[in-house]
Design a protein around this motif. Structure first.
Motif, PDB file in Angstrom:
ATOM      1  N   VAL A   1       2.170  11.978 -15.543  1.00  0.00           N
ATOM      2  CA  VAL A   1       2.431  10.764 -16.657  1.00  0.00           C
ATOM      3  C   VAL A   1       1.364   9.694 -15.643  1.00  0.00           C
ATOM      4  O   VAL A   1       1.719   8.896 -14.572  1.00  0.00           O
ATOM      5  N   PRO A   2       0.358   9.194 -15.820  1.00  0.00           N
ATOM      6  CA  PRO A   2       0.279   6.962 -16.149  1.00  0.00           C
ATOM      7  C   PRO A   2       2.077   6.210 -15.337  1.00  0.00           C
ATOM      8  O   PRO A   2       2.961   6.732 -16.005  1.00  0.00           O
ATOM      9  N   VAL A   3       1.232   5.672 -14.616  1.00  0.00           N
ATOM     10  CA  VAL A   3       3.174   4.727 -13.542  1.00  0.00           C
ATOM     11  C   VAL A   3       2.995   3.754 -14.298  1.00  0.00           C
ATOM     12  O   VAL A   3       5.214   3.984 -14.850  1.00  0.00           O
TER      13      VAL A   3
ATOM     14  N   ALA B   1       1.272  -1.676   0.181  1.00  0.00           N
ATOM     15  CA  ALA B   1       0.385   0.312   0.164  1.00  0.00           C
ATOM     16  C   ALA B   1       0.654   1.085   0.191  1.00  0.00           C
ATOM     17  O   ALA B   1       0.198   2.232  -0.567  1.00  0.00           O
ATOM     18  N   ILE B   2       1.970   1.173   1.085  1.00  0.00           N
ATOM     19  CA  ILE B   2       2.588   2.231   0.939  1.00  0.00           C
ATOM     20  C   ILE B   2       3.501   2.996  -0.571  1.00  0.00           C
ATOM     21  O   ILE B   2       4.181   3.505  -1.103  1.00  0.00           O
ATOM     22  N   ASP B   3       4.033   1.231  -0.798  1.00  0.00           N
ATOM     23  CA  ASP B   3       4.511   1.335  -2.202  1.00  0.00           C
ATOM     24  C   ASP B   3       4.304   2.265  -3.713  1.00  0.00           C
ATOM     25  O   ASP B   3       4.201   2.814  -4.389  1.00  0.00           O
ATOM     26  N   MET B   4       2.486   1.908  -3.623  1.00  0.00           N
ATOM     27  CA  MET B   4       1.454   2.256  -4.270  1.00  0.00           C
ATOM     28  C   MET B   4       1.285   3.326  -4.790  1.00  0.00           C
ATOM     29  O   MET B   4       1.443   4.220  -5.383  1.00  0.00           O
ATOM     30  N   ALA B   5       1.540   4.225  -3.601  1.00  0.00           N
ATOM     31  CA  ALA B   5       1.166   5.486  -2.942  1.00  0.00           C
ATOM     32  C   ALA B   5       2.667   6.558  -3.252  1.00  0.00           C
ATOM     33  O   ALA B   5       2.293   7.264  -4.010  1.00  0.00           O
ATOM     34  N   LEU B   6       3.457   5.637  -3.518  1.00  0.00           N
ATOM     35  CA  LEU B   6       4.702   6.459  -3.890  1.00  0.00           C
ATOM     36  C   LEU B   6       4.867   6.612  -5.203  1.00  0.00           C
ATOM     37  O   LEU B   6       5.102   7.549  -5.290  1.00  0.00           O
ATOM     38  N   TRP B   7       4.130   5.077  -6.153  1.00  0.00           N
ATOM     39  CA  TRP B   7       4.492   6.070  -7.150  1.00  0.00           C
ATOM     40  C   TRP B   7       3.008   6.465  -7.802  1.00  0.00           C
ATOM     41  O   TRP B   7       2.891   7.386  -8.872  1.00  0.00           O
ATOM     42  N   ASP B   8       2.149   6.219  -6.840  1.00  0.00           N
ATOM     43  CA  ASP B   8       0.981   7.214  -7.555  1.00  0.00           C
ATOM     44  C   ASP B   8       1.435   9.239  -7.214  1.00  0.00           C
ATOM     45  O   ASP B   8       1.486   9.807  -8.303  1.00  0.00           O
TER      46      ASP B   8
ATOM     47  N   THR C   1      -5.647   6.285 -18.143  1.00  0.00           N
ATOM     48  CA  THR C   1      -4.787   7.780 -18.493  1.00  0.00           C
ATOM     49  C   THR C   1      -4.528   8.312 -18.037  1.00  0.00           C
ATOM     50  O   THR C   1      -3.562   9.620 -18.146  1.00  0.00           O
ATOM     51  N   GLY C   2      -5.034   8.872 -16.479  1.00  0.00           N
ATOM     52  CA  GLY C   2      -4.662   9.997 -15.392  1.00  0.00           C
ATOM     53  C   GLY C   2      -3.646   9.496 -15.179  1.00  0.00           C
ATOM     54  O   GLY C   2      -2.977   8.762 -15.293  1.00  0.00           O
ATOM     55  N   PRO C   3      -2.586  10.574 -14.224  1.00  0.00           N
ATOM     56  CA  PRO C   3      -1.396  10.673 -13.880  1.00  0.00           C
ATOM     57  C   PRO C   3      -1.373   9.864 -12.582  1.00  0.00           C
ATOM     58  O   PRO C   3      -2.381   9.933 -12.359  1.00  0.00           O
ATOM     59  N   GLY C   4       0.052   8.999 -12.452  1.00  0.00           N
ATOM     60  CA  GLY C   4       0.598   8.447 -11.079  1.00  0.00           C
ATOM     61  C   GLY C   4      -0.721   7.018 -11.824  1.00  0.00           C
ATOM     62  O   GLY C   4      -0.734   6.510 -12.841  1.00  0.00           O
ATOM     63  N   LEU C   5      -1.900   6.546 -10.750  1.00  0.00           N
ATOM     64  CA  LEU C   5      -2.557   5.442 -10.526  1.00  0.00           C
ATOM     65  C   LEU C   5      -3.749   6.445 -11.424  1.00  0.00           C
ATOM     66  O   LEU C   5      -4.157   5.237 -11.748  1.00  0.00           O
TER      67      LEU C   5
END
Ligand SMILES: [Mg+2]
Length: 398
Positions: free
Chosen positions: A141-143, A126-133, A360-364
């Motif tokens: 850009v999308p991840v 959960a922390i990792d995906m928030a950092l990528w987001d 298409t949205g930025p991050g996640l």
């Protein structure tokens, strides 16, 4: 180009000029990162909020430049995972969120006795995906653009009219032939539904003893299964070796295996034809991408397990878009169980052929309605340990 900008670009080195151009492009999109010199260096994590909305805990990680990232913490007891996430915040507080690999390692290796396992790896995911987001939003850009870019234009998913998975119930070691025949009938019905060009999968749910599963598999040949999922409970590789030797249908597993260390034995011992990491279980985007690379070396495709909120689904889809070997992706677009209320909106659709478009949205690429999240979290949240029993009252795997 205006004079000030030309002077600035000629006055800077090539790399800095590139950053300046990118900065301009991002600024055009009203990104808070336009305030940052080189987008990354002065960014810091300032805050984290964990919100329990059954059955998940949603992490909101905030930065000093206003960019916010979201994570989906699921599949474990929220009464334990929420305080664990809050405790782990100590390790990322004040850190630069774009140092994702460094922070992943910092959490994973933080405590020699608590490393790995479901609670740590789901929380780390959960922390990792928030950092990528955050990082995707920073660059606008999308991840998947940061993971090497999309290798496909759309992602084959199930369940759709073209692809169905049949679940199993726990089976006793002394079951009658009628039990197996009932499973066969369910699989035959699914094959009839999707037609000869569709995909049928069977999820054994680690709930069928090896001897019974071997017997069942010999009855399934006419239905051309894409794979049998979770043929056994993970733990003893010898069980998987035995099943692989005696079953002539592709075998898949991985939703309960966390990180590269738990996935590797399946590949080395040639036990699985398909790996099924769950992005929310296996340590997040960072870890799932590494698992895909390991599998690629063995020519084994991924069929990611995915029973998550739209946040977790999107994190998994971002990886699926960027890896070379992908068979099919689990996806329940209308699953209200993981998406209570209308908290999160997705920006992709499944087409008539059963393929999902890329986010298409930025991050996640997930739009979180924070008011709706707050409202849902105020409802009573309860948790009850699950569990299954067989007809004789003994405890079953499921
Ligand atoms: Mg499963």
């Amino acid at each position: 180009m205006d004079t000030t900008r030309r002077q600035m670009l000629t006055g800077l080195g090539a790399a800095a000029a590139g950053h300046a151009l990118l900065n301009d492009a991002v600024a055009a999109d009203k990104s808070p990162s336009s305030q940052v010199g080189d987008l990354c260096t002065t960014l810091k994590i300032t805050k984290m909020k964990a919100t329990w909305v059954n059955p998940n805990v949603f992490l909101r990680i905030e930065t000093n430049h206003g960019i916010v990232g979201w994570g989906d913490l699921k599949g474990v007891d929220p009464r334990v995972s929420k305080p664990l996430a809050e405790s782990l915040f100590e390790l990322i507080d004040g850190e630069n969120p774009t140092r994702i690999e460094y922070l992943w390692q910092k959490i994973f290796r933080a405590h020699r006795n608590m490393r790995g396992g479901a609670l740590m790896m789901h929380t780390l995911a959960a922390i990792d995906m928030a950092l990528w987001d955050i990082t995707g939003k920073l660059w606008g850009v999308p991840v998947y653009r940061l993971l090497g870019g999309p290798v496909r234009d759309r992602i084959r998913v199930y369940h759709t009219p073209q692809a169905r998975k049949v679940p199993a119930s726990p089976v006793n070691h002394a079951e009658t032939p009628a039990t197996l025949e009932k499973i066969v009938a369910n699989i035959a019905a699914a094959r009839k539904l999707v037609g000869p060009s569709g995909a049928v999968m069977f999820d054994a749910h680690s709930a069928i003893p090896p001897a019974a599963l071997i017997q069942l598999a010999s009855m399934l040949k006419p239905y051309d299964l894409l794979f049998i999922e979770e043929p056994a409970v993970p733990g003893n590789i010898e069980v998987f070796k035995r099943l692989k030797e005696q079953i002539n249908i592709p075998l898949a597993a991985g939703e309960r295996d966390r990180g590269i260390y738990e996935m590797l034995p399946y590949l080395l011992h040639r036990c699985l034809d398909v790996l099924q990491p769950d992005c929310c279980h296996t340590g997040g985007i960072t870890s799932m991408k590494k698992i895909a690379t390991l599998a690629e070396a063995f020519h084994v495709p991924l069929a990611p397990h995915c029973t998550a909120s739209n946040l977790g689904i999107s994190a998994s889809i971002q990886v699926a878009a960027s890896i070379p070997f992908l068979l099919i992706h689990e996806f329940y677009p209308d699953n209200k169980g993981f998406n209570p209320g209308s908290i999160m909106r997705i920006d992709w659709k499944v087409d008539a052929e059963g393929y999902a478009s890329l986010p298409t949205g930025p991050g996640l690429g997930i739009d979180v309605d924070e008011t709706a999240l707050e409202t849902e979290s105020k409802k009573p949240q309860t948790y009850k340990w699950p569990g299954q029993k067989l007809k004789d009252g003994s405890i079953a795997d499921y």
